[in-house]
Design a protein around this motif. Structure first.
Motif, PDB file in Angstrom:
ATOM      1  N   TYR A 276     -21.069  75.901  41.302  1.00 18.91           N
ATOM      2  CA  TYR A 276     -21.076  75.206  40.010  1.00 18.91           C
ATOM      3  C   TYR A 276     -21.566  76.147  38.912  1.00 18.91           C
ATOM      4  O   TYR A 276     -20.980  76.227  37.832  1.00 18.91           O
ATOM      5  N   PHE A 279     -18.963  78.857  38.259  1.00 16.68           N
ATOM      6  CA  PHE A 279     -17.825  78.352  37.491  1.00 16.68           C
ATOM      7  C   PHE A 279     -18.220  78.083  36.038  1.00 16.68           C
ATOM      8  O   PHE A 279     -17.433  78.308  35.124  1.00 16.68           O
ATOM      9  N   ILE A 283     -15.932  79.793  33.293  1.00 16.77           N
ATOM     10  CA  ILE A 283     -14.970  79.039  32.493  1.00 16.77           C
ATOM     11  C   ILE A 283     -15.105  79.342  30.999  1.00 16.77           C
ATOM     12  O   ILE A 283     -14.112  79.473  30.294  1.00 16.77           O
ATOM     13  N   TRP A 286     -13.656  82.800  30.484  1.00 15.65           N
ATOM     14  CA  TRP A 286     -12.187  82.734  30.579  1.00 15.65           C
ATOM     15  C   TRP A 286     -11.606  82.148  29.303  1.00 15.65           C
ATOM     16  O   TRP A 286     -10.643  82.649  28.740  1.00 15.65           O
ATOM     17  N   TYR A 287     -12.224  81.081  28.814  1.00 16.66           N
ATOM     18  CA  TYR A 287     -11.713  80.398  27.639  1.00 16.66           C
ATOM     19  C   TYR A 287     -11.874  81.244  26.375  1.00 16.66           C
ATOM     20  O   TYR A 287     -10.962  81.380  25.561  1.00 16.66           O
ATOM     21  N   ASN A 289     -12.298  84.477  26.163  1.00 17.48           N
ATOM     22  CA  ASN A 289     -11.440  85.661  26.279  1.00 17.48           C
ATOM     23  C   ASN A 289     -11.870  86.785  25.340  1.00 17.48           C
ATOM     24  O   ASN A 289     -11.035  87.435  24.715  1.00 17.48           O
ATOM     25  N   ASP A 308      -3.589  84.443  32.211  1.00 21.18           N
ATOM     26  CA  ASP A 308      -3.534  83.183  31.482  1.00 21.18           C
ATOM     27  C   ASP A 308      -3.885  81.998  32.365  1.00 21.18           C
ATOM     28  O   ASP A 308      -4.650  81.145  31.994  1.00 21.18           O
ATOM     29  N   SER A 309      -3.299  81.936  33.549  1.00 21.04           N
ATOM     30  CA  SER A 309      -3.542  80.743  34.354  1.00 21.04           C
ATOM     31  C   SER A 309      -3.443  81.001  35.849  1.00 21.04           C
ATOM     32  O   SER A 309      -2.903  80.201  36.594  1.00 21.04           O
ATOM     33  N   TRP A 310      -3.991  82.090  36.296  1.00 18.81           N
ATOM     34  CA  TRP A 310      -4.073  82.372  37.722  1.00 18.81           C
ATOM     35  C   TRP A 310      -2.704  82.455  38.412  1.00 18.81           C
ATOM     36  O   TRP A 310      -2.583  82.077  39.572  1.00 18.81           O
ATOM     37  N   LYS A 347     -26.042  69.514  62.502  1.00 26.08           N
ATOM     38  CA  LYS A 347     -27.046  69.274  63.543  1.00 26.08           C
ATOM     39  C   LYS A 347     -26.861  70.182  64.755  1.00 26.08           C
ATOM     40  O   LYS A 347     -27.645  70.114  65.692  1.00 26.08           O
TER      41      LYS A 347
ATOM     42  N   GLY B  83      -4.155  80.572  22.567  1.00 29.02           N
ATOM     43  CA  GLY B  83      -3.183  81.430  23.219  1.00 29.02           C
ATOM     44  C   GLY B  83      -3.036  81.190  24.706  1.00 29.02           C
ATOM     45  O   GLY B  83      -2.394  81.960  25.413  1.00 29.02           O
ATOM     46  N   LYS B  84      -3.634  80.132  25.204  1.00 27.91           N
ATOM     47  CA  LYS B  84      -3.549  79.848  26.641  1.00 27.91           C
ATOM     48  C   LYS B  84      -2.244  79.109  26.950  1.00 27.91           C
ATOM     49  O   LYS B  84      -1.728  78.371  26.094  1.00 27.91           O
ATOM     50  N   PRO B  85      -1.733  79.257  28.176  1.00 31.32           N
ATOM     51  CA  PRO B  85      -0.521  78.508  28.531  1.00 31.32           C
ATOM     52  C   PRO B  85      -0.815  77.002  28.620  1.00 31.32           C
ATOM     53  O   PRO B  85      -1.963  76.601  28.799  1.00 31.32           O
ATOM     54  N   SER B  87       0.032  74.945  30.984  1.00 32.26           N
ATOM     55  CA  SER B  87      -0.402  74.579  32.338  1.00 32.26           C
ATOM     56  C   SER B  87      -1.547  75.499  32.767  1.00 32.26           C
ATOM     57  O   SER B  87      -1.362  76.432  33.540  1.00 32.26           O
ATOM     58  N   SER B  88      -2.723  75.276  32.242  1.00 33.09           N
ATOM     59  CA  SER B  88      -3.872  76.131  32.536  1.00 33.09           C
ATOM     60  C   SER B  88      -4.743  75.505  33.617  1.00 33.09           C
ATOM     61  O   SER B  88      -5.311  74.436  33.403  1.00 33.09           O
ATOM     62  N   ILE B  89      -4.838  76.176  34.745  1.00 31.71           N
ATOM     63  CA  ILE B  89      -5.586  75.611  35.874  1.00 31.71           C
ATOM     64  C   ILE B  89      -7.105  75.586  35.629  1.00 31.71           C
ATOM     65  O   ILE B  89      -7.752  74.566  35.875  1.00 31.71           O
ATOM     66  N   PRO B  90      -7.721  76.683  35.142  1.00 27.49           N
ATOM     67  CA  PRO B  90      -9.205  76.688  35.071  1.00 27.49           C
ATOM     68  C   PRO B  90      -9.815  75.517  34.313  1.00 27.49           C
ATOM     69  O   PRO B  90     -10.678  74.831  34.859  1.00 27.49           O
ATOM     70  N   PRO B  91      -9.385  75.207  33.078  1.00 26.96           N
ATOM     71  CA  PRO B  91     -10.053  74.084  32.395  1.00 26.96           C
ATOM     72  C   PRO B  91      -9.718  72.745  33.016  1.00 26.96           C
ATOM     73  O   PRO B  91     -10.541  71.828  32.990  1.00 26.96           O
ATOM     74  N   ILE B  94     -11.976  71.236  35.758  1.00 22.48           N
ATOM     75  CA  ILE B  94     -13.154  70.431  35.389  1.00 22.48           C
ATOM     76  C   ILE B  94     -12.790  68.950  35.348  1.00 22.48           C
ATOM     77  O   ILE B  94     -13.501  68.103  35.889  1.00 22.48           O
TER      78      ILE B  94
END
Lengths: 419, 167
Positions: A276, A279, A283, A286-287, A289, A308-310, A347, B83-85, B87-91, B94
């Motif tokens: 947690y 992340f 996050i 990442w956002y 940038n 951009d999105s993995w 256990k 500027g993010k796509p 379909s952004s997985i990281p946000p 959450i």
């Protein structure tokens, strides 16, 4: 009553031999390696063992604060790790003084704007040294308060430690009064230990780890780093409990299935919290940038997780340190989360002990992933080699030996009836 | 069918009494406890609670809903952010995480009501308010001919008192 004799020479010969052998390997690696590699590997292991030894005392403090009744001897097992704290202080003084040139290479000859005033060797060495000294004194006071009630009776049967025990039990007021006084003192010290770890060790995390890349900053990094130490301490405590259960008479009744269940739940829950925190840090970076923030993840996770999105590209995993970071992640979160999801694995001693090993190995890799990419960014295998592994084994041998000696002088392990 | 109530002061005694009763074939048992005690649970519950199936279904529904909702909405009404796509997985992780917790929690509550058959229209005859205080209760339903044996067994297991609550 147990066969407790407060004799540091009471360590089984094969175990003692193994520890001495590991220390010898460490010394050879230290002597033969090049200075830069030696001091960087030294720094990694100073951080790893020092932080989790201190965090073990925090675990004990947490049990005292909440008045945990489930724990039994678990608290004393954890306290044994804190014997490393004074040694960690000395290692800090040595490592930073002699290895500062290689460890703090990115700022020791002038930190980048706006950290010129903050990141100076004199400031770092004195402030961090004061923090480590304070934590050492606090640790000794805590251990003394914790063990005092059991030392009076132990002094008679322990000629080797008789002098120490008599000093630590001066002005004895009787068993019952001492037990009460010990608990009262621990209840005062425990919050101080926990808060000092949270606030002051954050300075260590910032100065000794975050500053390795001096242009990077993250407010949550202190928490993230300290929580790794705490989870390591819980895992190490669980591992020692499981080993004692398997090898030492009388411990099967102490390390019961409900207690292993509780230890397993702590590893499970705390690994989730570690993820947690990771992340939470990731996050926002990442956002946002922003280059000064993304550089930390780029050096460790490569470009794969900053895209951009993995969108998955296998070739991205070949970038420096990506495999190291992912391996650490497997040990720190994937294994403890998925394996300990059910009740029965928590256990089962073999599974709980196995997961604890994964967590401990995972955090050793994670500490490497925190240090090496900042210092040798272009070579993803800089953390691995005879020198690095040798020094790690040397630290492991010394750490284990200190624990064994401490547990044989002080009645941590052989007096389960104290619980 | 007669029902005997044993009142205990220690959870360990309840657990031991339950094990003894089960060992002799008496399985229609009901326990009352002021707080959860693992030893009583271990003695009474032979198989895991069905509530966890509700939790699993709720959690899985939550994670699927979280990702599906965000991906669908972001692509249905496209607004470029930073500027993010779309379909952004990281946000969206959450949102998926939070809905997993929310749906899992709500379904757990529903499962608790369904599996526990709650709320009861009336209190069980064996229940007493002191079982929400400091004492423990164990109700055993049995045949008329077994009453004496169970009475003796409960007393042997340190029951502070034993009474017939249904006849």
């Amino acid at each position: 009553m147990s066969a407790y004799a407060a004799n540091p020479r009471d360590i089984p010969a094969p175990l003692l031999g193994a520890c001495i052998g590991l220390i010898a390997v460490g010394l050879v690696a230290f002597a033969l390696g090049d200075a830069a590699t030696v001091w960087r590997a030294f720094h990694v292991n100073f951080l790893y063992f020092g932080t989790f030894a201190q965090a073990a005392l925090v675990l004990s403090g947490a049990l005292v604060i909440v008045g945990a009744r489930w724990a039994g001897p678990v608290r004393f097992v954890a306290e044994g790790f804190a014997a490393w704290v004074p040694i960690s202080f000395v290692l800090f003084l040595v490592g930073n003084y002699f290895g500062g040139e290689y460890v703090h290479q990115n700022w020791i000859h002038g930190a980048p704007y706006p950290k010129e005033e903050w990141l100076t060797f004199g400031r770092v060495y004195s402030v961090d040294g004061a923090v480590m000294l304070w934590m050492t004194l606090l640790t000794l006071a805590y251990l003394k308060a914790s063990f005092r009630p059991s030392l009076k009776s132990a002094a008679d049967g322990s000629p080797r430690a008789k002098g120490l025990f008599e000093r630590w039990t001066a002005n004895w007021r009787g068993d019952e009064a001492e037990e009460e006084a010990s608990l009262a003192r621990l209840r005062t010290l425990a919050p101080i230990v926990c808060l000092s770890y949270a606030f002051l060790y954050t300075v260590i995390a910032f100065d000794q780890v975050m500053s390795l890349t001096p242009t990077w900053f993250s407010n949550i990094f202190g928490w993230y780093y300290l929580w790794g130490g705490f989870l390591s301490a819980v895992a190490a405590t669980a591992l020692v409990c499981v080993l004692l259960r398997a090898t030492t008479p009388g411990w099967a009744e102490q390390v019961t299935r409900p207690r292993m269940h509780d230890l397993g739940k702590m590893i499970f829950a705390f690994s989730i919290f570690w993820m947690y925190l990771f992340f939470s840090q990731y996050i926002v970076i990442w956002y946002g940038n922003l280059p000064e923030e993304t550089q930390f993840f780029e050096a460790r996770l490569g470009s794969q997780f900053l895209q951009d999105s993995w969108f998955w590209v296998w070739a991205n995993l070949d970038e420096p340190y990506v495999k190291l970071s992912l391996s650490a992640w497997v040990g720190c979160w994937i294994v403890p989360f998925w394996v300990l999801l059910g009740q029965e694995p928590k256990k089962t001693p073999v599974i709980l002990g196995g997961v604890a090993c994964f967590v401990l190995a995972g955090f050793w890799l994670e500490r490497n992933a925190l240090v090496w990419p900042s210092l040798v960014p272009e070579d993803g295998m800089a953390w691995l080699g005879f020198t690095q592994i040798g020094i790690a084994l040397g630290f492991l041998g010394a750490f284990t030996l200190v624990y064994l000696v401490f547990s044989r002088i002080f009645p941590t392990l052989p007096l389960p009836e104290r619980s | 069918m007669p029902a005997l109530l044993g009142v205990f002061e220690q959870p360990g005694h309840v657990a031991e009494a339950v094990r003894k009763l089960k060992g002799r074939g008496y399985t229609d048992l009901e326990t009352y406890s002021p707080a959860p005690f693992a030893e009583i649970d271990d003695a009474v519950i032979e198989k895991p609670s069905g509530v966890r199936l509700y939790t699993l279904i709720g959690g899985l529904t939550g994670v699927v809903t979280g990702f599906a909702l965000t991906l669908w909405m972001a692509n249905d009404w496209q607004i470029m952010l930073g500027g993010k796509p779309f379909s952004s997985i990281p946000p969206y992780t959450i949102i998926a995480f939070e809905l997993t917790i929310l749906f899992g929690g709500l379904m757990t509550f529903i499962g608790l009501l369904v599996v526990g058959k709650l709320p009861h229209g009336k209190l069980d005859p064996g229940y007493s308010a002191r079982f929400s205080g400091e004492e423990f209760g164990l109700v055993v339903r049995c045949q008329e001919r077994d009453v004496a044996e169970i009475d003796g067994l409960l007393r042997d297991q340190h029951a502070a008192e034993v009474s017939l609550v249904e006849s």
